[in-house]
Design a protein around this motif. Structure first.
Motif, short mmCIF file in Angstrom:
data_model
loop_
_atom_site.label_atom_id
_atom_site.label_comp_id
_atom_site.label_asym_id
_atom_site.label_seq_id
_atom_site.Cartn_x
_atom_site.Cartn_y
_atom_site.Cartn_z
N GLY A 36 0.82 -1.21 0.00
CA GLY A 36 0.00 0.00 0.00
C GLY A 36 0.85 1.25 0.00
N VAL A 37 0.51 2.19 -0.87
CA VAL A 37 1.22 3.47 -0.96
C VAL A 37 0.42 4.49 -0.16
N ARG A 38 1.07 5.08 0.81
CA ARG A 38 0.42 6.10 1.64
C ARG A 38 0.19 7.35 0.84
N PRO A 39 -0.92 8.02 1.04
CA PRO A 39 -1.99 7.76 2.00
C PRO A 39 -3.00 6.76 1.46
N TYR A 40 -3.54 5.97 2.38
CA TYR A 40 -4.62 5.03 2.05
C TYR A 40 -5.51 4.85 3.26
N ALA A 41 -6.69 4.25 3.03
CA ALA A 41 -7.67 4.02 4.09
C ALA A 41 -7.85 2.52 4.29
N LEU A 42 -7.98 2.14 5.54
CA LEU A 42 -8.21 0.74 5.91
C LEU A 42 -9.53 0.67 6.67
N VAL A 43 -10.48 -0.09 6.13
CA VAL A 43 -11.78 -0.28 6.77
C VAL A 43 -11.68 -1.49 7.68
N GLU A 44 -11.85 -1.28 8.96
CA GLU A 44 -11.77 -2.36 9.95
C GLU A 44 -13.11 -3.09 10.01
N ASP A 45 -13.09 -4.35 10.44
CA ASP A 45 -14.35 -5.07 10.66
C ASP A 45 -15.13 -4.40 11.78
N ALA A 46 -16.42 -4.26 11.58
CA ALA A 46 -17.28 -3.61 12.57
C ALA A 46 -17.46 -4.53 13.78
N LEU A 47 -17.56 -3.93 14.94
CA LEU A 47 -17.91 -4.64 16.16
C LEU A 47 -19.41 -4.45 16.34
N LEU A 48 -20.18 -5.53 16.16
CA LEU A 48 -21.64 -5.45 16.24
C LEU A 48 -22.17 -6.17 17.47
N THR A 49 -23.16 -5.56 18.11
CA THR A 49 -23.85 -6.18 19.23
C THR A 49 -25.35 -6.14 18.95
N ASP A 50 -26.10 -6.91 19.73
CA ASP A 50 -27.55 -6.98 19.53
C ASP A 50 -28.19 -5.64 19.88
N TRP A 51 -29.10 -5.21 19.05
CA TRP A 51 -29.87 -3.99 19.26
C TRP A 51 -31.30 -4.24 18.80
N SER A 52 -31.75 -5.46 18.99
CA SER A 52 -33.07 -5.87 18.52
C SER A 52 -34.18 -5.24 19.35
N THR A 53 -35.34 -5.13 18.74
CA THR A 53 -36.53 -4.66 19.42
C THR A 53 -37.47 -5.86 19.59
N LYS A 54 -38.65 -5.60 20.08
CA LYS A 54 -39.62 -6.67 20.30
C LYS A 54 -39.92 -7.43 19.00
N ASP A 55 -39.99 -6.70 17.90
CA ASP A 55 -40.39 -7.34 16.65
C ASP A 55 -39.40 -7.15 15.49
N LEU A 56 -38.24 -6.55 15.72
CA LEU A 56 -37.25 -6.34 14.66
C LEU A 56 -35.86 -6.78 15.12
N VAL A 57 -35.13 -7.38 14.21
CA VAL A 57 -33.73 -7.73 14.48
C VAL A 57 -32.92 -6.46 14.29
N GLY A 58 -32.03 -6.19 15.21
CA GLY A 58 -31.21 -4.99 15.12
C GLY A 58 -29.79 -5.22 15.57
N ARG A 59 -28.90 -4.36 15.11
CA ARG A 59 -27.50 -4.40 15.51
C ARG A 59 -27.03 -2.98 15.78
N GLU A 60 -26.22 -2.84 16.82
CA GLU A 60 -25.51 -1.59 17.08
C GLU A 60 -24.05 -1.90 16.89
N GLY A 61 -23.35 -1.01 16.22
CA GLY A 61 -21.96 -1.31 15.94
C GLY A 61 -21.05 -0.11 15.97
N ARG A 62 -19.77 -0.43 16.07
CA ARG A 62 -18.72 0.56 15.94
C ARG A 62 -17.99 0.31 14.63
N LEU A 63 -17.97 1.33 13.81
CA LEU A 63 -17.25 1.27 12.54
C LEU A 63 -15.94 2.02 12.71
N SER A 64 -14.87 1.48 12.18
CA SER A 64 -13.58 2.15 12.25
C SER A 64 -12.94 2.22 10.87
#
Length: 131
Positions: A36-64
């Protein structure tokens, strides 16, 4: 397709499609590039946790996204941080595969010196999404 995959694809697309950013960096990668030749960007894997509601599947995450640059000062890198923030905060609300963004915000960013003339910046975001 998993929430991770949908989010990673959308993030790569929005960064790669942001012309002001792409005009200033050599590429956007999802793993540390071998030559890689600088400058460049690296997308990290998101850290996702459950953020579901009573009737919907949900995720809360940190993107880096980590930016890597070189130079005497981090001035250019600070400008790149602003472009990454603009690109990520412009993430479309409908991500695909039934996932949609409920909220998205910038959490923090930090520029650090890696060594003589080498710089890195971490840009972190919080996303909440529902299926």
């Amino acid at each position: 397709m998993s929430a991770h995959d949908v989010l990673a694809d959308a993030l790569a697309a929005v960064l790669g499609g942001h012309a002001p950013l792409m005009a200033k960096i050599s590429g956007v990668f999802d793993a540390q590039p071998v030559r890689g030749v600088r400058p460049y960007a690296l997308v990290e894997d998101a850290l996702l946790t459950d953020w579901s509601t009573k009737d919907l599947v949900g995720r809360e995450g940190r993107l880096s996204v980590t930016l890597f640059d070189q130079g005497v000062s981090p001035r250019r890198l600070r400008g790149l941080v602003g472009e990454v923030e603009a690109a990520v905060l412009g993430l479309p609300r409908m991500l695909g595969e039934g996932w949609r963004v409920a909220s998205l915000s910038a959490v923090r960013s930090r520029v650090v010196r890696e060594g003589e003339g080498r710089w890195a910046a971490l840009c972190e975001f919080r996303v909440r999404m529902l299926a």
